[in-house]
Design an enzyme around this catalytic site. Sequence first.
Site, PDB file in Angstrom:
ATOM      1  N   LYS A  54       0.854  -1.185   0.000  1.00 12.33           N
ATOM      2  CA  LYS A  54       0.000   0.000   0.000  1.00 12.33           C
ATOM      3  C   LYS A  54       0.890   1.235   0.000  1.00 12.33           C
ATOM      4  O   LYS A  54       1.942   1.246   0.659  1.00 12.33           O
ATOM      5  CB  LYS A  54      -0.860  -0.039   1.271  1.00 12.33           C
ATOM      6  N   SER A  83      -9.525   1.052   3.165  1.00  7.75           N
ATOM      7  CA  SER A  83      -8.764   1.931   2.318  1.00  7.75           C
ATOM      8  C   SER A  83      -7.629   1.233   1.563  1.00  7.75           C
ATOM      9  O   SER A  83      -7.053   1.818   0.645  1.00  7.75           O
ATOM     10  CB  SER A  83      -8.155   3.039   3.178  1.00  7.75           C
ATOM     11  N   SER A 106      -9.574  -1.433   7.339  1.00  4.68           N
ATOM     12  CA  SER A 106      -9.059  -1.231   5.986  1.00  4.68           C
ATOM     13  C   SER A 106      -8.279  -2.378   5.366  1.00  4.68           C
ATOM     14  O   SER A 106      -7.890  -2.291   4.199  1.00  4.68           O
ATOM     15  CB  SER A 106      -8.187   0.015   5.932  1.00  4.68           C
TER      16      SER A 106
HETATM   17  N1  GLN Z   1     -13.132   3.056   6.720  1.00  3.79           N
HETATM   18  C1  GLN Z   1     -12.507   3.521   7.933  1.00  3.79           C
HETATM   19  C2  GLN Z   1     -12.200   4.992   7.818  1.00  3.79           C
HETATM   20  O1  GLN Z   1     -12.537   5.552   6.843  1.00  3.79           O
HETATM   21  C3  GLN Z   1     -11.295   2.718   8.232  1.00  3.79           C
HETATM   22  C4  GLN Z   1     -10.111   3.139   7.474  1.00  3.79           C
HETATM   23  C5  GLN Z   1      -8.889   2.362   7.807  1.00  3.79           C
HETATM   24  O2  GLN Z   1      -8.965   1.318   8.445  1.00  3.79           O
HETATM   25  N2  GLN Z   1      -7.761   2.911   7.432  1.00  3.79           N
HETATM   26  O3  GLN Z   1     -11.634   5.585   8.681  1.00  3.79           O
END
Ligand code: GLN
Length: 482
Positions: free
Chosen positions: A75, A150, A174
Amino acid sequence: MRTIHELTAAFAKGEASPVGVAEDYLARIGALDDRLGAYLTVTRDDALAAARAAEARYRAKAPLGPLDGAPVALKDVFCTRGVRTTCGSRILERYVPPYDATLVERLKAAGAVILGKTNMDEFAMGSSTEHSAFQLTRNPWDLARVPGGSSGGSAAAVAGGLAAGAFGTDTGGSVRQPAAFCGVVGLKPTYGRISRYGLVAFASSLDHVAPFALDITDTALLLAATAGHDPLDATSVDAPVPDYVAALASGVKGLRVGVPDEYFGAGLDPEIDRAVRAAIDVLRDLGAAIERVSLPTTEYGVATYYVVAPAEASSNLARYDGVKYGLRVPGGKDLIDMVSRTRAAGFGPEVKRRVMLGTYALSAGYYDAYYGQAQKVRTLVRRDFEKAFARVDVLAAPTTPSVAFKHGEKSDPLAMYMNDVYTIPASMTGLPAISVPCGFNGSGLPIGLQLIGRPLDEATLLRVAHAYEQATPWRQRRPELS
Ligand code: GLN
C-alpha cells in the site's frame, strides 16, 4: 494463481525461477492494471534486481527463508526509500522518502520481491478506495464495484493475481473489509505486533500494519516475517513471535468459538448472515464448541471511532504545512496564507472533513465531551471483549454487513462509515482479527468470515482460519480477468 508457499517451493525445487515469476507478474500488471487500477507505482527495475538476487541464492541452495523471491505489493502508505510514497494524496504526490519503513526493511531482508505501491483512499480514510486523489480501483470480481478500502489496491492486486501477497493498513477495517470484498485473506494483527515505523500516520492509536494473502499459510508466513519488536516504534510490542506456520496443524477440536449476537442484527445482508452461520456450522463439525456471547457496546463502535480517528488524524496531518514535506502552493501573502493554500489544494474532501471533525473534537471546551468521552467508551468496548474471552477462545462474525458495493453507490459519508460496523471494535481494542473467504452471494461476490482473538493470540486465529479453509472449497475459486 499460485500462493507464496507454492511459488517458493517451486523455486527451491528449481521448477520455477524468481526472475521468471517476477516477469510474469509484471507482464500481468502491464496487461490488466489499466482496468484494475491496483497500482500507483510499479517498481519494475527494483523488482527484477531483487528477483535476480533471490535466484542466485536459490541457485546456491541458500534462500533467505520462505518469502525469498515472493512477489508482493505494498500500500502506498509505507515509506520506501527512493520510491514515491503518495498516501493517495496530492499533498504527497511527489514525496520520495529517504528511508524504508521497518515493514519494508523486513520484507527486503526476507528476500521478498516488491512489485510496487498500491492505490488507497487518501491517508487511508475510506472504505472503497474512491477517495484516492489519483485513480479508481476496481474489484476483480466485478469491475463495476469497489474493492473496499482503504487498502483497496493491495486487495485487488492479490485477488486479481497482480501480486502473490500484499500489505495494507487497518485502522478501522481497511484490510479486513477489502479482503472480504475481494475474496482474499486479510489479517489485522494485535496492535503493536508489526512495527508502524515508516508508516504514514492516520490515527496512531488505531493504525495496524496488516497482510493480505491467498490463503492462511501465506498469511502466517507474511506475519512471521514482519512481526516482532522494533525499538523505532514506541508502541511496538516486545513479545516473542511464535511459529505461526507450525500452529496451523492443530485443528479446532476443543476450542470454544463465541458468536456475538450483536454482529447478526439489523442491517446485515441476509446472504452474508447465511454464509457466516454456515461457516460457524463447519467449525462445529470440525470439533469446536460454539457459544453465544454478547458484546453490548457494539452499537457505539462507529460513533466512538469517528471521534477518536479524526481527532488523531487532525493532529497527525498538521505536519503537512507546505514546509516540511510534499506540496507547497506558493504566492501566499504570509506564512498562514501559504499553509492554508497548500492544505486547501493538497487535501481532498474526505480528509478535510476528518480534519475539521477532529479539530472540533479536540478543541478547548469540547475535548471532554467528545475525545475524552470516546476514550471512556473505548474502555467499555474493551471490557465487553474481556468478558467474552473469559468464556471463549475466538469470536466468529461477519467481516462486513454488505458485499462489495458499486462505484458511486455510497455518496453519503455516514453510509460509508456504517460499512465499518463489524471491523471497528477489534480496531479500537487492538485485538487481532482476520477475514477469511466463506462463500459467495447469488451474484458471485465474495463474503468474509471474521475471526477475532485474544491479544497477541494470532496463532489461534490462524489455526481456526486454517481448519476452516482446509474444510471448504472457497479458495479454489478465482475471478476471471483476462
Ligand atoms: N473506513 C474507515 C475509515 O474511513 C477505516 C479506514 C482504515 O482502516 N484505514 O476511517
